[in-house]
Scaffold this motif. Sequence first.
Motif: not given
Length: 306
Positions: A99-100, A185-189, A245, A248, A288
């Motif tokens: 999920s990146r 990125a450290g977070g997901e999308s 994001y 990003s 991040g």
Amino acid sequence: MGTPREVLVRVPASSANLGPGFDSLGLALTLYDEVEVTALDTDDVRVEVEGEGAGCVPCDERHLVVRAMRTAWHTTGATEDGTVPAGVSLRCRNAIPHSRGLGSSAAAAVAGAVAACVLAGRDLDAERDTLLQITAGMEGHADNAAASLFGGFVVAWETAGNTAQRFHAVSLEVHRSIRPVALVAGGESLTSTTRGLLPERVPLVDAAFTGSRTALAVLAFTQRPALLMAATEDRLHQGYRRPAYPESADLVDALRARGVPAAISGAGPTVLALTEDGTVPAGIDLTGFTELPLAVDDTGVVVETG
């Protein structure tokens, strides 16, 4: 030689869209998931996951690789003549972040579909188009799946109506001077979330602008990388997705301000920088993000049998 009982599938990550080429352009990258599949005489389904996704993804029939295998057997008719194993054991060694925006779901679909065809005794070259239909069908579009299947820089498109083949793709060789860097990125999308931000209609001037840049991207990636800055401009999707994001999007802006062609990778939030030397300029704030220098994979999925 009998039908193989074991198969090892190595499938590359991918970056889709590449700026303007929404659902149509993709790039295979040298970051790989490996799936080792063993046919079982029992009807068990055993799944082990190492690396990315370990402890988070289902380890039964719901696993995406298993679902892709079942879809491939059903699509090719292999299930009708008893040529498929009763059960399977999977060992997944995952390096592609989930999920990146690096095509992890497409890679899993490709791994499963390819493994299924091999275990059913089918010729992969003969099944090339079928594999694209299966994997792109699971994704809903062909850019990531085609890149993982065929490698290189892919141009993908879809035909409507009752045609026998819905998804199409061609793979082109990437200019040797292009050195991708994934800024993970450290977070997901989630693709479903970011697609929900897109309008059903865009201004004609933006559609024309993005169409011209998509055509230019084919030239830039294959022959004239000096054009990549203009060729990665987009007015179709990235601006609308910015709220999903913002960090990003800010990083893309910062890279481009320093002369580095950059775009959101797929549905994000990873950023893809298209450098000449595999490095990001000093002074760019990468808080991040994890900097991951890569190369273009020009082979696509690779299979070993045992």
